[in-house]
Design a protein around this motif. Structure first.
Motif, short mmCIF file in Angstrom:
data_model
loop_
_atom_site.label_atom_id
_atom_site.label_comp_id
_atom_site.label_asym_id
_atom_site.label_seq_id
_atom_site.Cartn_x
_atom_site.Cartn_y
_atom_site.Cartn_z
N ASP A 78 3.29 -1.15 12.53
CA ASP A 78 4.46 -1.58 11.78
C ASP A 78 4.05 -2.11 10.41
N PHE A 79 3.04 -2.97 10.37
CA PHE A 79 2.56 -3.51 9.10
C PHE A 79 2.09 -2.40 8.16
N SER A 80 1.26 -1.49 8.67
CA SER A 80 0.71 -0.45 7.80
C SER A 80 1.81 0.48 7.28
N GLN A 81 2.79 0.81 8.11
CA GLN A 81 3.90 1.66 7.66
C GLN A 81 4.72 0.97 6.58
N ARG A 82 5.00 -0.31 6.77
CA ARG A 82 5.77 -1.06 5.78
C ARG A 82 5.02 -1.15 4.45
N VAL A 83 3.71 -1.30 4.49
CA VAL A 83 2.91 -1.36 3.27
C VAL A 83 2.97 -0.02 2.54
N VAL A 84 2.77 1.07 3.26
CA VAL A 84 2.83 2.40 2.63
C VAL A 84 4.18 2.60 1.96
N GLU A 85 5.26 2.28 2.67
CA GLU A 85 6.60 2.46 2.11
C GLU A 85 6.79 1.60 0.85
N GLY A 86 6.33 0.36 0.89
CA GLY A 86 6.46 -0.51 -0.27
C GLY A 86 5.66 -0.01 -1.46
N MET A 87 4.46 0.49 -1.20
CA MET A 87 3.63 1.01 -2.28
C MET A 87 4.25 2.27 -2.88
N LEU A 88 4.73 3.16 -2.05
CA LEU A 88 5.30 4.41 -2.55
C LEU A 88 6.61 4.20 -3.31
N GLU A 89 7.29 3.11 -3.00
CA GLU A 89 8.55 2.81 -3.67
C GLU A 89 8.38 2.71 -5.18
N HIS A 90 7.23 2.26 -5.64
CA HIS A 90 7.00 2.06 -7.08
C HIS A 90 5.81 2.87 -7.60
N MET A 91 5.38 3.90 -6.86
CA MET A 91 4.22 4.68 -7.27
C MET A 91 4.57 5.55 -8.48
N PRO A 92 3.84 5.41 -9.56
CA PRO A 92 4.11 6.25 -10.73
C PRO A 92 3.56 7.66 -10.53
N ALA A 93 3.97 8.57 -11.39
CA ALA A 93 3.38 9.91 -11.41
C ALA A 93 2.05 9.81 -12.15
N PHE A 94 1.02 10.41 -11.59
CA PHE A 94 -0.30 10.38 -12.20
C PHE A 94 -0.58 11.68 -12.93
N ASP A 95 -1.53 11.62 -13.83
CA ASP A 95 -1.99 12.81 -14.54
C ASP A 95 -2.34 13.89 -13.52
N ALA A 96 -1.97 15.12 -13.80
CA ALA A 96 -2.19 16.24 -12.87
C ALA A 96 -3.66 16.48 -12.57
N SER A 97 -4.54 16.06 -13.46
CA SER A 97 -5.98 16.28 -13.24
C SER A 97 -6.60 15.21 -12.34
N LEU A 98 -5.82 14.21 -11.95
CA LEU A 98 -6.34 13.09 -11.18
C LEU A 98 -5.82 13.13 -9.74
N THR A 99 -6.73 13.06 -8.78
CA THR A 99 -6.36 12.97 -7.37
C THR A 99 -6.46 11.51 -6.96
N VAL A 100 -5.41 10.99 -6.34
CA VAL A 100 -5.35 9.59 -5.96
C VAL A 100 -5.24 9.47 -4.45
#
Length: 126
Positions: A78-100
């Motif tokens: 539950d904790f890990s899923q909530r963290v992923v969702e919170g992080m993705l909520e504000h994840m910016p688009a990264f340069d296409a040449s960069l793998t994150v």
């Protein structure tokens, strides 16, 4: 408790860290496994020296969630899923040449050695 630490690489420019910290805190506060939102402690730490495999075109965001030992696997999931969702909520688009790489790890803290003292004189913080 829980503590959550966002580690990130400096090649991930313009990460909205305050928004990410807030989103993760709000999501964790909504968990049935968190009794008091005032116990949540979040911080972000930049990893100036890092390596992701052999390529210079990679970066990472790793979130460690530290909780008192004894929680069930379901609580940790539950904790890990909530963290992923919170992080993705504000994840910016990264340069296409960069793998994150985004990862989350839930780690047990030893109950016998953990200590916390609230120093605020306000009654609501005790």
């Amino acid at each position: 408790m829980p503590h959550f630490i966002i580690e990130y690489t400096p090649n991930l420019r313009d990460l909205p860290l305050d928004a990410m910290l807030s989103a993760v805190a709000h999501r964790l506060a909504g968990s049935p496994h968190v009794q008091d939102e005032a116990d949540l402690k979040g911080r972000a730490v930049r990893a100036d020296a890092f390596r992701v495999g052999l390529s210079d075109q990679r970066g990472f965001i790793h979130v460690t969630v530290r909780i008192l030992a004894g929680r069930s696997s379901a609580a940790k999931q539950d904790f890990s899923q909530r963290v992923v969702e919170g992080m993705l909520e504000h994840m910016p688009a990264f340069d296409a040449s960069l793998t994150v790489h985004l990862s989350v790890e839930v780690v047990d803290m030893d109950r016998e050695s953990y200590r916390k003292v609230r120093l605020s004189p306000a009654a609501k913080d005790r």
